[in-house]
Design a protein around this motif. Structure first.
Motif, PDB file in Angstrom:
ATOM      1  N   SER A 141      52.307 111.177 -73.521  1.00  0.00           N
ATOM      2  CA  SER A 141      52.892 112.254 -74.325  1.00  0.00           C
ATOM      3  C   SER A 141      54.404 112.070 -74.400  1.00  0.00           C
ATOM      4  N   PRO A 142      54.965 111.778 -75.584  1.00  0.00           N
ATOM      5  CA  PRO A 142      56.408 111.588 -75.703  1.00  0.00           C
ATOM      6  C   PRO A 142      57.176 112.908 -75.598  1.00  0.00           C
ATOM      7  N   VAL A 143      58.255 112.875 -74.834  1.00  0.00           N
ATOM      8  CA  VAL A 143      59.130 114.033 -74.634  1.00  0.00           C
ATOM      9  C   VAL A 143      60.567 113.597 -74.887  1.00  0.00           C
ATOM     10  N   VAL A 144      61.302 114.351 -75.684  1.00  0.00           N
ATOM     11  CA  VAL A 144      62.726 114.069 -75.861  1.00  0.00           C
ATOM     12  C   VAL A 144      63.524 114.904 -74.859  1.00  0.00           C
ATOM     13  N   ILE A 145      64.553 114.291 -74.312  1.00  0.00           N
ATOM     14  CA  ILE A 145      65.461 114.984 -73.392  1.00  0.00           C
ATOM     15  C   ILE A 145      66.872 114.605 -73.817  1.00  0.00           C
ATOM     16  N   MET A 146      67.772 115.571 -73.982  1.00  0.00           N
ATOM     17  CA  MET A 146      69.022 115.272 -74.668  1.00  0.00           C
ATOM     18  C   MET A 146      70.223 115.974 -74.049  1.00  0.00           C
ATOM     19  N   SER A 204      64.901 105.398 -71.804  1.00  0.00           N
ATOM     20  CA  SER A 204      63.580 106.013 -71.664  1.00  0.00           C
ATOM     21  C   SER A 204      63.058 105.787 -70.257  1.00  0.00           C
ATOM     22  N   GLN A 205      62.064 106.553 -69.863  1.00  0.00           N
ATOM     23  CA  GLN A 205      61.418 106.352 -68.577  1.00  0.00           C
ATOM     24  C   GLN A 205      60.042 107.021 -68.577  1.00  0.00           C
ATOM     25  N   PRO A 206      59.069 106.396 -67.909  1.00  0.00           N
ATOM     26  CA  PRO A 206      57.791 107.083 -67.719  1.00  0.00           C
ATOM     27  C   PRO A 206      57.968 108.212 -66.719  1.00  0.00           C
ATOM     28  N   TRP A 207      57.301 109.303 -66.963  1.00  0.00           N
ATOM     29  CA  TRP A 207      57.358 110.448 -66.055  1.00  0.00           C
ATOM     30  C   TRP A 207      55.919 110.921 -65.851  1.00  0.00           C
ATOM     31  N   PRO A 208      55.289 110.466 -64.773  1.00  0.00           N
ATOM     32  CA  PRO A 208      53.842 110.641 -64.622  1.00  0.00           C
ATOM     33  C   PRO A 208      53.429 112.005 -64.086  1.00  0.00           C
ATOM     34  N   PHE A 209      53.983 113.084 -64.661  1.00  0.00           N
ATOM     35  CA  PHE A 209      53.680 114.434 -64.175  1.00  0.00           C
ATOM     36  C   PHE A 209      53.310 115.345 -65.347  1.00  0.00           C
ATOM     37  N   PRO A 210      52.159 115.164 -66.041  1.00  0.00           N
ATOM     38  CA  PRO A 210      51.160 114.181 -65.628  1.00  0.00           C
ATOM     39  C   PRO A 210      51.197 112.861 -66.385  1.00  0.00           C
ATOM     40  N   HIS A 211      51.707 112.833 -67.644  1.00  0.00           N
ATOM     41  CA  HIS A 211      51.611 111.581 -68.412  1.00  0.00           C
ATOM     42  C   HIS A 211      52.646 111.557 -69.547  1.00  0.00           C
ATOM     43  N   SER A 212      53.896 111.791 -69.214  1.00  0.00           N
ATOM     44  CA  SER A 212      54.953 111.842 -70.230  1.00  0.00           C
ATOM     45  C   SER A 212      55.709 110.531 -70.320  1.00  0.00           C
ATOM     46  N   LEU A 213      56.231 110.258 -71.488  1.00  0.00           N
ATOM     47  CA  LEU A 213      57.220 109.208 -71.686  1.00  0.00           C
ATOM     48  C   LEU A 213      58.494 109.903 -72.126  1.00  0.00           C
ATOM     49  N   MET A 214      59.506 109.915 -71.255  1.00  0.00           N
ATOM     50  CA  MET A 214      60.754 110.600 -71.545  1.00  0.00           C
ATOM     51  C   MET A 214      61.645 109.710 -72.410  1.00  0.00           C
ATOM     52  N   LEU A 215      62.137 110.259 -73.514  1.00  0.00           N
ATOM     53  CA  LEU A 215      63.015 109.554 -74.443  1.00  0.00           C
ATOM     54  C   LEU A 215      64.369 110.256 -74.425  1.00  0.00           C
ATOM     55  N   GLY A 216      65.363 109.586 -73.853  1.00  0.00           N
ATOM     56  CA  GLY A 216      66.660 110.213 -73.673  1.00  0.00           C
ATOM     57  C   GLY A 216      67.596 109.981 -74.842  1.00  0.00           C
ATOM     58  N   PHE A 217      68.302 111.040 -75.233  1.00  0.00           N
ATOM     59  CA  PHE A 217      69.250 110.961 -76.343  1.00  0.00           C
ATOM     60  C   PHE A 217      70.542 111.683 -75.982  1.00  0.00           C
ATOM     61  N   GLN A 218      71.601 111.295 -76.669  1.00  0.00           N
ATOM     62  CA  GLN A 218      72.871 112.008 -76.636  1.00  0.00           C
ATOM     63  C   GLN A 218      73.181 112.465 -78.053  1.00  0.00           C
ATOM     64  N   ALA A 219      73.886 113.584 -78.188  1.00  0.00           N
ATOM     65  CA  ALA A 219      74.240 114.112 -79.499  1.00  0.00           C
ATOM     66  C   ALA A 219      75.497 114.955 -79.376  1.00  0.00           C
ATOM     67  N   ASP A 220      76.116 115.236 -80.491  1.00  0.00           N
ATOM     68  CA  ASP A 220      77.327 116.052 -80.526  1.00  0.00           C
ATOM     69  C   ASP A 220      77.040 117.392 -81.200  1.00  0.00           C
ATOM     70  N   TRP A 221      77.664 118.434 -80.677  1.00  0.00           N
ATOM     71  CA  TRP A 221      77.561 119.765 -81.285  1.00  0.00           C
ATOM     72  C   TRP A 221      78.157 119.726 -82.688  1.00  0.00           C
ATOM     73  N   ALA A 222      77.450 120.340 -83.640  1.00  0.00           N
ATOM     74  CA  ALA A 222      77.922 120.368 -85.022  1.00  0.00           C
ATOM     75  C   ALA A 222      78.240 121.770 -85.508  1.00  0.00           C
ATOM     76  N   GLY A 223      77.775 122.804 -84.797  1.00  0.00           N
ATOM     77  CA  GLY A 223      78.075 124.160 -85.218  1.00  0.00           C
ATOM     78  C   GLY A 223      77.086 125.160 -84.659  1.00  0.00           C
ATOM     79  N   GLY A 224      77.474 126.422 -84.756  1.00  0.00           N
ATOM     80  CA  GLY A 224      76.608 127.510 -84.323  1.00  0.00           C
ATOM     81  C   GLY A 224      76.983 128.066 -82.968  1.00  0.00           C
ATOM     82  N   GLU A 225      76.462 129.252 -82.680  1.00  0.00           N
ATOM     83  CA  GLU A 225      76.622 129.901 -81.384  1.00  0.00           C
ATOM     84  C   GLU A 225      75.274 129.943 -80.679  1.00  0.00           C
ATOM     85  N   ILE A 226      75.305 129.867 -79.369  1.00  0.00           N
ATOM     86  CA  ILE A 226      74.068 129.793 -78.599  1.00  0.00           C
ATOM     87  C   ILE A 226      73.303 131.112 -78.671  1.00  0.00           C
TER      88      ILE A 226
END
Length: 274
Positions: A141-146, A204-226
């Motif tokens: 299961s692919p997961v993005v983390i950023m 990226s890295q496998p994360w076997p809890f239970p079956h994820s593939l972590m896909l790491g990204f970086q990005a820049d804030w473009a606008g908006g309030e949290i």
């Protein structure tokens, strides 16, 4: 990967790495590592064994021990074991944990409900119903983390199930039909209402809890309030590189690598003193 082998009774003298899971824990040796040598389960009722490749010139065996099975040995949290292992050794652990989870959860065909079985020389469960014949392979299961950055600040949030006061970078599963980059934009907007730009792949890295593939990204804030989505996170904020909150300190995780890289590029040694 090799075919499953018969059982622990026939492998009593086989030497290799033994990845033994019982519930949410794994069997550890006297040093707190992965047992290596002859089968450590001699004396128990025969248990199915899967051979899941090799590491350092020796076969890797994966075994599921029934929860509550009497066995006088030390078991521990696989996440802590994962964190203590050198990088090359995490691969067979990830594979073993994911294959065991797949094998446990695919005993019956999801298409027709018939029992499944192992055949041949691959890690695959075959439907026993000749009219169906579906093959079931291990699921990933692919997961993005950023890490979203705003100058010398980084966006961190906390889920309600985190320990008190602990924050991390945001993450979420990739939806059907979308790219990883689209998932990054969507997850950030859904969870915080922020817009981002310049999404770039990190690692990226496998994360076997239970079956994820972590896909790491970086990005820049473009606008908006949290604006936090309370169904996903209970708090989020941009934190200055010199005033970071408590975070998970598992060094083997992409969240750790992303925060550490952010700090390094802004002149801070993180964690402090490292």
């Amino acid at each position: 990967m090799n075919a499953p082998l018969s059982d622990t009774r026939h492998l009593a003298d086989a030497r290799g790495w033994w990845f033994v899971r019982r519930g949410r824990e794994v069997l550890l040796d006297e040093t707190g590592g992965v047992p290596c040598g002859p089968c450590p389960l001699v004396g128990l009722d025969p248990l199915p064994v899967l051979q899941v490749g090799e590491f350092d010139g020796m076969p890797c065996f994966a075994v599921e021990l029934p929860v509550g099975a009497p066995f006088g040995a030390f078991f521990g949290d696989p996440k802590r074991l994962y964190d203590s292992l050198p990088l090359p050794a995490r691969t067979p652990l990830s594979r073993a944990l994911e294959v065991l989870e797949w094998d446990r959860s695919h005993r019956f065909c999801g298409s027709c409900g018939a029992p499944t079985e192992h055949r041949g020389g691959a890690i695959v469960r075959h439907c026993s119903n000749p009219a169906c014949g579906r093959e079931h392979f291990p699921r990933v299961s692919p997961v993005v983390i950023m890490a979203v950055e705003r100058g010398d600040e980084i966006l961190l949030g906390r889920s309600p199930h985190f320990p008190p006061g602990v924050f991390s970078v945001l993450a979420g599963f990739v939806d059907a039909g979308e790219s990883a980059e689209q998932a990054v934009h969507r997850e950030i907007f859904e969870e915080t209402a922020l817009s981002i730009r310049d999404v770039r792949y990190f690692a990226s890295q496998p994360w076997p809890f239970p079956h994820s593939l972590m896909l790491g990204f970086q990005a820049d804030w473009a606008g908006g309030e949290i604006v936090c989505d309370p169904r996903e996170i209970e708090d989020a904020a941009f934190f200055h590189v010199d005033r970071l909150p408590n975070t998970f300190r598992f060094r083997s995780t992409l969240s750790f690598w992303l925060i550490q890289d952010f700090c390094r590029r802004h002149g801070r040694s993180w964690p402090d003193g490292n």
